[in-house]
Write a protein that holds these residues in place. Structure first.
Motif, PDB file in Angstrom:
ATOM      1  N   GLN A  65      -2.417  67.205  39.992  1.00 59.86           N
ATOM      2  CA  GLN A  65      -2.477  66.204  41.041  1.00 59.86           C
ATOM      3  C   GLN A  65      -2.564  66.672  42.394  1.00 59.86           C
ATOM      4  O   GLN A  65      -3.249  66.007  43.071  1.00 59.86           O
ATOM      5  N   LYS A  66      -2.107  67.625  42.752  1.00 62.66           N
ATOM      6  CA  LYS A  66      -2.078  68.219  44.026  1.00 62.66           C
ATOM      7  C   LYS A  66      -3.380  68.609  44.296  1.00 62.66           C
ATOM      8  O   LYS A  66      -3.826  68.446  45.430  1.00 62.66           O
ATOM      9  N   SER A  67      -3.835  69.447  43.587  1.00 62.32           N
ATOM     10  CA  SER A  67      -5.248  69.861  43.747  1.00 62.32           C
ATOM     11  C   SER A  67      -6.319  68.707  43.951  1.00 62.32           C
ATOM     12  O   SER A  67      -7.268  68.769  44.791  1.00 62.32           O
ATOM     13  N   ARG A  68      -5.991  67.783  43.255  1.00 63.13           N
ATOM     14  CA  ARG A  68      -6.828  66.654  43.264  1.00 63.13           C
ATOM     15  C   ARG A  68      -6.844  65.900  44.381  1.00 63.13           C
ATOM     16  O   ARG A  68      -7.703  65.376  45.055  1.00 63.13           O
ATOM     17  N   LEU A  69      -5.635  65.779  44.923  1.00 58.89           N
ATOM     18  CA  LEU A  69      -5.371  65.072  46.216  1.00 58.89           C
ATOM     19  C   LEU A  69      -6.115  65.693  47.376  1.00 58.89           C
ATOM     20  O   LEU A  69      -6.866  65.174  48.187  1.00 58.89           O
ATOM     21  N   ASN A  70      -6.174  67.123  47.390  1.00 58.12           N
ATOM     22  CA  ASN A  70      -6.628  67.934  48.388  1.00 58.12           C
ATOM     23  C   ASN A  70      -8.011  67.782  48.358  1.00 58.12           C
ATOM     24  O   ASN A  70      -8.604  67.551  49.306  1.00 58.12           O
ATOM     25  N   TYR A  71      -8.499  67.776  47.076  1.00 54.99           N
ATOM     26  CA  TYR A  71      -9.979  67.564  46.859  1.00 54.99           C
ATOM     27  C   TYR A  71     -10.615  65.936  47.346  1.00 54.99           C
ATOM     28  O   TYR A  71     -11.464  65.914  48.131  1.00 54.99           O
ATOM     29  N   GLU A  72      -9.686  65.308  47.016  1.00 56.49           N
ATOM     30  CA  GLU A  72      -9.930  63.637  47.315  1.00 56.49           C
ATOM     31  C   GLU A  72      -9.941  63.630  48.711  1.00 56.49           C
ATOM     32  O   GLU A  72     -11.038  62.680  49.484  1.00 56.49           O
ATOM     33  N   LEU A  73      -9.143  64.127  49.485  1.00 53.69           N
ATOM     34  CA  LEU A  73      -8.812  63.993  50.719  1.00 53.69           C
ATOM     35  C   LEU A  73      -9.983  64.538  51.621  1.00 53.69           C
ATOM     36  O   LEU A  73     -10.553  64.261  52.865  1.00 53.69           O
ATOM     37  N   PHE A  74     -10.402  65.982  51.393  1.00 50.06           N
ATOM     38  CA  PHE A  74     -10.912  66.933  52.211  1.00 50.06           C
ATOM     39  C   PHE A  74     -12.363  67.010  51.660  1.00 50.06           C
ATOM     40  O   PHE A  74     -13.334  67.376  52.576  1.00 50.06           O
ATOM     41  N   ASP A  75     -12.461  67.210  50.505  1.00 50.02           N
ATOM     42  CA  ASP A  75     -13.870  67.517  49.895  1.00 50.02           C
ATOM     43  C   ASP A  75     -14.783  66.613  49.340  1.00 50.02           C
ATOM     44  O   ASP A  75     -15.816  66.789  48.883  1.00 50.02           O
ATOM     45  N   TYR A  76     -14.333  65.446  49.208  1.00 55.68           N
ATOM     46  CA  TYR A  76     -14.943  64.258  48.069  1.00 55.68           C
ATOM     47  C   TYR A  76     -14.899  63.180  48.747  1.00 55.68           C
ATOM     48  O   TYR A  76     -14.024  62.170  48.319  1.00 55.68           O
ATOM     49  N   PRO A  77     -15.207  62.803  49.955  1.00 57.23           N
ATOM     50  CA  PRO A  77     -15.056  61.441  50.584  1.00 57.23           C
ATOM     51  C   PRO A  77     -15.294  60.336  49.890  1.00 57.23           C
ATOM     52  O   PRO A  77     -14.679  59.356  50.341  1.00 57.23           O
ATOM     53  N   GLU A  78     -16.226  60.301  49.138  1.00 57.36           N
ATOM     54  CA  GLU A  78     -16.617  59.084  48.288  1.00 57.36           C
ATOM     55  C   GLU A  78     -15.490  58.549  47.228  1.00 57.36           C
ATOM     56  O   GLU A  78     -15.553  57.707  46.464  1.00 57.36           O
ATOM     57  N   ALA A  79     -14.441  59.522  46.952  1.00 53.05           N
ATOM     58  CA  ALA A  79     -13.656  59.417  45.917  1.00 53.05           C
ATOM     59  C   ALA A  79     -12.502  57.967  46.223  1.00 53.05           C
ATOM     60  O   ALA A  79     -12.356  57.726  47.341  1.00 53.05           O
ATOM     61  N   ASP A  80     -12.088  57.485  45.165  1.00 57.03           N
ATOM     62  CA  ASP A  80     -11.178  55.981  45.243  1.00 57.03           C
ATOM     63  C   ASP A  80      -9.718  56.701  45.469  1.00 57.03           C
ATOM     64  O   ASP A  80      -8.799  57.079  44.411  1.00 57.03           O
ATOM     65  N   PHE A  81      -9.417  57.045  46.656  1.00 58.27           N
ATOM     66  CA  PHE A  81      -7.979  57.662  46.894  1.00 58.27           C
ATOM     67  C   PHE A  81      -6.938  56.693  46.407  1.00 58.27           C
ATOM     68  O   PHE A  81      -5.935  57.215  45.955  1.00 58.27           O
ATOM     69  N   ASN A  82      -7.226  55.392  46.233  1.00 55.45           N
ATOM     70  CA  ASN A  82      -5.948  54.462  45.718  1.00 55.45           C
ATOM     71  C   ASN A  82      -5.662  54.833  44.206  1.00 55.45           C
ATOM     72  O   ASN A  82      -4.738  54.821  43.973  1.00 55.45           O
ATOM     73  N   ILE A  83      -6.702  55.090  43.562  1.00 54.74           N
ATOM     74  CA  ILE A  83      -6.535  55.297  42.043  1.00 54.74           C
ATOM     75  C   ILE A  83      -5.668  56.808  41.909  1.00 54.74           C
ATOM     76  O   ILE A  83      -4.494  56.851  41.083  1.00 54.74           O
ATOM     77  N   LEU A  84      -6.055  57.720  42.779  1.00 53.00           N
ATOM     78  CA  LEU A  84      -4.981  59.108  42.630  1.00 53.00           C
ATOM     79  C   LEU A  84      -3.633  58.741  43.339  1.00 53.00           C
ATOM     80  O   LEU A  84      -2.910  59.191  42.782  1.00 53.00           O
ATOM     81  N   LEU A  85      -3.642  57.836  44.348  1.00 51.33           N
ATOM     82  CA  LEU A  85      -2.220  57.824  44.704  1.00 51.33           C
ATOM     83  C   LEU A  85      -1.445  56.749  43.890  1.00 51.33           C
ATOM     84  O   LEU A  85      -0.225  57.334  43.390  1.00 51.33           O
ATOM     85  N   ASP A  86      -2.096  56.013  43.405  1.00 52.17           N
ATOM     86  CA  ASP A  86      -1.404  55.218  42.212  1.00 52.17           C
ATOM     87  C   ASP A  86      -0.862  56.154  41.080  1.00 52.17           C
ATOM     88  O   ASP A  86       0.263  56.169  40.639  1.00 52.17           O
ATOM     89  N   GLN A  87      -1.602  57.232  40.524  1.00 49.05           N
ATOM     90  CA  GLN A  87      -1.239  58.042  39.525  1.00 49.05           C
ATOM     91  C   GLN A  87      -0.168  58.926  40.163  1.00 49.05           C
ATOM     92  O   GLN A  87       0.905  59.223  39.364  1.00 49.05           O
ATOM     93  N   ALA A  88      -0.157  59.455  41.419  1.00 49.22           N
ATOM     94  CA  ALA A  88       0.955  60.214  41.967  1.00 49.22           C
ATOM     95  C   ALA A  88       2.074  59.304  42.139  1.00 49.22           C
ATOM     96  O   ALA A  88       3.301  59.841  41.749  1.00 49.22           O
ATOM     97  N   LEU A  89       2.081  58.049  42.337  1.00 45.18           N
ATOM     98  CA  LEU A  89       3.388  57.298  42.682  1.00 45.18           C
ATOM     99  C   LEU A  89       4.225  57.214  41.227  1.00 45.18           C
ATOM    100  O   LEU A  89       5.080  57.312  41.165  1.00 45.18           O
ATOM    101  N   VAL A  90       3.102  57.000  40.102  1.00 41.90           N
ATOM    102  CA  VAL A  90       3.870  56.652  38.866  1.00 41.90           C
ATOM    103  C   VAL A  90       4.448  57.753  38.154  1.00 41.90           C
ATOM    104  O   VAL A  90       5.500  57.718  37.852  1.00 41.90           O
ATOM    105  N   SER A  91       3.832  58.912  38.602  1.00 37.70           N
ATOM    106  CA  SER A  91       4.473  60.316  38.153  1.00 37.70           C
ATOM    107  C   SER A  91       5.618  60.739  38.906  1.00 37.70           C
ATOM    108  O   SER A  91       6.278  61.597  38.561  1.00 37.70           O
ATOM    109  N   SER A  92       5.728  60.134  40.103  1.00 43.60           N
ATOM    110  CA  SER A  92       6.926  60.558  40.732  1.00 43.60           C
ATOM    111  C   SER A  92       8.130  59.572  41.179  1.00 43.60           C
ATOM    112  O   SER A  92       8.775  59.368  42.025  1.00 43.60           O
ATOM    113  N   GLU A  93       8.130  58.388  39.955  1.00 43.74           N
ATOM    114  CA  GLU A  93       9.070  57.523  39.914  1.00 43.74           C
ATOM    115  C   GLU A  93       9.144  56.596  41.193  1.00 43.74           C
ATOM    116  O   GLU A  93       9.779  56.523  42.106  1.00 43.74           O
TER     117      GLU A  93
END
Length: 113
Positions: free
Chosen positions: A52-80
């Motif tokens: 998740q940390k690697s994907r977040l970095n990729y989504e934010l800086f290397d892959y601007p077309e990414a759907d950040f909301n999906i990644l954020l939802d996954q991160a929030l679910v996994s961190s209570e």
């Protein structure tokens, strides 16, 4: 140019385990002994989105077309997410982004306003 997800043939919603399995399958299919350049590309893609940390970095800086909301939802679910305070959320984001990049962007915004 292919994205890391396309190289590994996984969706952007793939779990860490699905990404690892896709990577191992690609390595078997294209071993480094016979496909050095392709293996380097596959290995690089895996390192880019392996957790998740690697994907977040990729989504934010290397892959601007990414759907950040999906990644954020996954991160929030996994961190209570239910017990996540604003301070904890800030710490989660800071831990997910290289702190020097975070500091630079914060300083840059302050100086430009």
């Amino acid at each position: 140019m292919k994205t890391a997800y396309e190289i590994l043939d996984v969706s952007e919603q793939a779990s860490d385990n699905e990404i690892k399995q896709a990577y191992l399958q690609k390595v078997k299919q294209y071993p480094p002994d016979h496909h050095h350049n392709l293996f380097q590309q596959i290995h690089g893609a895996y390192q880019t989105i392996k957790d998740q940390k690697s994907r977040l970095n990729y989504e934010l800086f290397d892959y601007p077309e990414a759907d950040f909301n999906i990644l954020l939802d996954q991160a929030l679910v996994s961190s209570e997410a239910l017990t996540l305070s604003a301070d904890s959320f800030d710490k989660l984001l800071r831990a997910s982004i290289d702190d020097s990049i975070f500091q630079f962007s914060t300083t840059h915004k302050i100086n430009n306003t």
